[in-house]
Write a protein that holds these residues in place. Structure first.
Motif, mmCIF file in Angstrom:
data_model
loop_
_atom_site.group_PDB
_atom_site.id
_atom_site.type_symbol
_atom_site.label_atom_id
_atom_site.label_comp_id
_atom_site.label_asym_id
_atom_site.label_seq_id
_atom_site.Cartn_x
_atom_site.Cartn_y
_atom_site.Cartn_z
ATOM 1 N N UNK A 104 0.782 -1.230 -0.192
ATOM 2 C CA UNK A 104 0.033 0.149 0.054
ATOM 3 C C UNK A 104 0.830 1.194 0.102
ATOM 4 N N UNK A 105 2.164 1.193 -0.356
ATOM 5 C CA UNK A 105 2.830 2.505 -0.372
ATOM 6 C C UNK A 105 2.446 3.180 -1.723
ATOM 7 N N UNK A 106 2.234 4.828 -1.373
ATOM 8 C CA UNK A 106 1.974 5.561 -2.467
ATOM 9 C C UNK A 106 3.076 5.737 -3.305
ATOM 10 N N UNK A 107 4.195 5.874 -2.615
ATOM 11 C CA UNK A 107 5.559 5.967 -3.444
ATOM 12 C C UNK A 107 6.566 4.867 -2.612
ATOM 13 N N UNK A 108 7.272 4.259 -3.710
ATOM 14 C CA UNK A 108 8.470 3.528 -3.250
ATOM 15 C C UNK A 108 9.793 3.939 -4.016
ATOM 16 N N UNK A 109 10.726 4.706 -3.280
ATOM 17 C CA UNK A 109 11.859 5.160 -3.631
ATOM 18 C C UNK A 109 12.932 4.878 -2.955
ATOM 19 N N UNK A 110 13.964 4.959 -3.922
ATOM 20 C CA UNK A 110 15.417 4.470 -3.440
ATOM 21 C C UNK A 110 16.471 4.282 -4.381
ATOM 22 N N UNK A 111 17.516 3.777 -3.731
ATOM 23 C CA UNK A 111 18.544 3.247 -4.745
ATOM 24 C C UNK A 111 19.011 1.606 -4.276
ATOM 25 N N UNK A 112 18.284 0.617 -4.965
ATOM 26 C CA UNK A 112 18.512 -0.780 -4.510
ATOM 27 C C UNK A 112 20.224 -1.068 -4.600
ATOM 28 N N UNK A 113 20.543 -2.027 -3.695
ATOM 29 C CA UNK A 113 22.041 -2.667 -3.680
ATOM 30 C C UNK A 113 22.145 -3.142 -5.007
ATOM 31 N N UNK A 114 23.384 -2.799 -5.564
ATOM 32 C CA UNK A 114 23.986 -3.494 -6.765
ATOM 33 C C UNK A 114 24.918 -4.466 -6.388
ATOM 34 N N UNK A 115 24.340 -5.864 -6.259
ATOM 35 C CA UNK A 115 25.441 -6.854 -6.143
ATOM 36 C C UNK A 115 25.014 -7.868 -7.197
ATOM 37 N N UNK A 116 26.060 -8.506 -7.810
ATOM 38 C CA UNK A 116 26.204 -9.423 -8.902
ATOM 39 C C UNK A 116 25.480 -10.564 -8.497
ATOM 40 N N UNK A 117 24.716 -11.277 -9.411
ATOM 41 C CA UNK A 117 24.024 -12.485 -9.058
ATOM 42 C C UNK A 117 25.028 -13.629 -8.424
#
Length: 451
Positions: A104-117
Motif C-alpha cells: 500500500x505504498x503511495x511511493x516506493x523510492x530509493x537506490x537498491x543495492x547493486x550486487x552481482x548474481x
C-alpha cells in the motif's frame, strides 16, 4: 527530529557470513544531488505522498527530501543508520525488506543495492525469487542481480495508483535478465520514464545508472527515455540506444534455415582455478594438450587489426604476455598425475562457488567445442573485436564462439563484422563500453551472412 531510528529484529534467509559478504559489496552512498533529482521527478508526478517506502534505506537520505506524510525505510546494516538523524515522520527498520509484510505504498523510492548474481548469498536467490514469483507472477532470471529483486518487490508493495521511483542500472531497459519485469509492466499498461544519467555517478560500479519511474496510476502504457546530467538538464531520446535507431533485437533471425550459431564462452566455475597463466601451468608441470588446452578469456589484449588467431599470435599476446590462457581439462582419467596433484592442492575456498558446488565433482564441467571464430561481447570502438580461430583455442567468459560455419564463412563474417558500426543499435553499458548480448550477436550474424 528523532536522533535514533526505530530498530526491529532482522529477518530473512541470512547468516552472519552472508550478511557480511553481501554488505561488503553493496554499500554505496547515493549522491545527494541524485537524491534531489529523483525527488524532483517524483514530485512532478504527484505534489505529495502519503506512505513512502524505501527498501534499501542506507542512512535514510531519501527521507530527508521530498514531501510525504510518513516514510519507512528498511536496512539490514545497522551501522548505516544507527547515528542518522531523521525527520519526525520517518523511521528505519533493521529488517529484511523481503520478509516484512508491507503493502500500500503511495511511493516506493530509493537506490537498491547493486550486487552481482554470483555474489548473492547461497539460497537467497531461490527463496526470494520463489516468493516474488508467487506474489507477482514474474519469474526472475537466475542471472539477475540484486537490484532487480528489489525492483520487483517495490512494484508489488506500491498501491494500484502509486509510483515507483528507483535508481537502477539503465540496462534494465534492454537486458534479457529483466525481460519478465518489462513484460509485466507492459502488460499492466503502466507508464515508464527512464532518465539515463550521463556522468559517472557511481565510479565503482561498471554500469550506467538511471532514474526509473513507473507510474501505476497512469495506464497509458507510454515509455519515455531521457538523458539527464548533474545540472538537471535533460534531453529526450527516441530509443534506449540514445540514437534514432532501434536496439538490435534478440534471437537468431533465420527461421528454420541451417546457419552458424554464436554461443557464450564457457564458465567453468572460477577462472582463478580453471584458467591458468603459462607460469602457473609450468610450475605445476601441467601438460599442454593433455592437462590443459589453450583458451582466451578476453580479446582486449589483441590489436583490432589482428583478425586471425594463429599460434604465433597466441604465443605473443597471451602465453608470453602472462595472460590466463590455459583451460584445465575436466577429466581425471585421461590426464597426468600432475593434473591430480594440482586439483587436489586447490584450497576449497577457491572453488566455493555456486557453479562448482552444484557438481558431484567440483572440477567436472563440460568441455566446450572449438569455435571457428572468436568474438568479444563487450567492446569499445565501432564493433566487437573478432578473429578467426586458426589456433583452435576455447572461448571462456566474455569471449563468445562462432560455431557451425566453415573457416571461409567465418572469415567472411569476421571481415564484415569488423567493418560494421553497431554502436547506434546498442544500449551503452558504461564509460564508453558497449555490451552485445549473445542473442543480439546471433541476429547480427544472420544479417551479415544473409547480406
Amino acid at each position: 527530529m528523532n536522533a535514533q531510528p526505530t530498530i526491529t529484529n532482522i529477518a530473512g534467509p541470512w547468516s552472519a557470513p552472508d550478511i557480511n559478504t553481501y554488505l561488503g559489496r553493496c554499500q554505496i552512498d547515493t549522491p545527494s544531488d541524485l537524491v534531489d533529482a529523483t525527488w524532483r521527478k517524483v514530485l512532478e508526478k504527484r505534489p505529495h505522498y502519503d506512505l513512502v517506502i524505501d527498501l534499501g534505506a542506507g542512512d535514510g537520505r531519501f527521507a530527508k527530501a521530498g514531501r510525504y506524510s510518513s516514510y519507512i525505510g528498511f536496512e539490514i546494516d545497522a551501522e548505516r543508520f544507527g547515528s542518522s538523524t531523521l525527520p519526525d515522520n520517518a523511521t528505519i527498520r533493521h529488517e529484511c525488506a523481503f520478509s516484512a509484510p508491507i503493502s500500500g505504498a503511495s511511493l516506493c523510492i530509493g537506490n537498491p543495492p547493486f550486487v552481482r548474481n554470483q555474489d548473492l548469498p547461497e539460497g537467497w536467490r531461490e527463496q526470494i525469487a520463489a516468493k516474488l514469483n508467487r506474489r507477482s507472477g514474474i519469474k526472475i532470471s537466475g542471472l539477475a542481480n540484486a537490484w532487480l529483486y528489489f525492483f520487483v518487490q517495490s512494484l508489488e508493495i506500491t498501491s494500484t495508483d502509486g509510483v515507483c521511483a528507483l535508481v537502477v542500472p539503465f540496462e534494465w531497459t534492454s537486458r534479457p535478465s529483466a525481460a519478465a519485469l518489462r513484460k509485466r509492466i507492459i502488460d499492466e499498461g503502466w507508464s515508464v520514464d527512464v532518465y539515463r544519467l550521463c556522468d559517472r555517478t557511481f565510479e565503482s560500479v561498471l554500469t550506467t545508472s538511471s532514474i526509473t519511474i513507473v507510474d501505476k496510476g497512469d495506464r497509458s502504457g507510454r515509455w519515455r527515455y531521457f538523458e539527464l546530467d548533474r545540472t538537471g538538464a535533460e534531453r529526450a531520446i527516441v530509443s534506449p540506444t540514445g540514437t534514432d535507431q532501434a536496439m538490435i533485437a534478440y534471437g537468431e533471425g533465420r527461421g528454420d534455415r541451417p546457419a552458424g550459431r554464436i554461443r557464450r564462452g564457457v564458465s567453468p566455475g572460477t577462472q582463478k582455478v580453471f584458467v591458468l597463466t603459462e607460469s602457473t601451468r609450468a610450475r605445476h608441470g601441467l601438460r599442454c594438450g593433455v592437462d590443459v588446452v589453450p583458451c582466451i578469456t578476453s580479446l582486449r589484449h589483441l590489436p583490432r587489426e589482428v583478425n586471425v588467431l594463429t599460434c604465433e599470435v597466441f604465443e605473443r599476446y597471451y602465453r608470453s604476455a602472462g595472460q590466463r590462457c590455459w583451460l584445465l581439462v575436466p577429466d581425471r582419467e585421461s590426464t597426468s598425475p600432475n593434473w591430480s596433484a594440482y586439483v587436489d592442492s586447490i584450497d576449497p575456498v577457491l572453488h566455493d562457488t555456486a557453479t562448482c558446488n552444484e557438481r558431484a565433482n567440483w572440477w567436472e564441467y563440460k568441455m566446450p567445442e572449438v569455435p571457428t571464430a572468436l568474438i568479444a561481447t563487450c567492446f569499445k570502438g565501432h564493433s566487437p573485436k573478432c578473429t578467426v580461430n586458426e589456433f583452435a583455442v576455447r572461448a571462456v567468459g566474455g569471449v563468445a564462439g562462432l560455431h557451425n560455419l566453415s573457416a571461409l564463412e567465418a572469415r567472411r563474417f569476421v571481415n564484415k563484422l569488423s567493418a560494421t558500426d553497431l554502436r547506434p543499435r546498442i544500449v551503452p553499458h558504461a564509460n564508453g563500453l558497449f555490451k552485445c548480448e549473445i542473442g543480439q550477436l546471433n541476429r547480427v550474424l544472420a544479417e551479415l551472412t544473409d547480406a
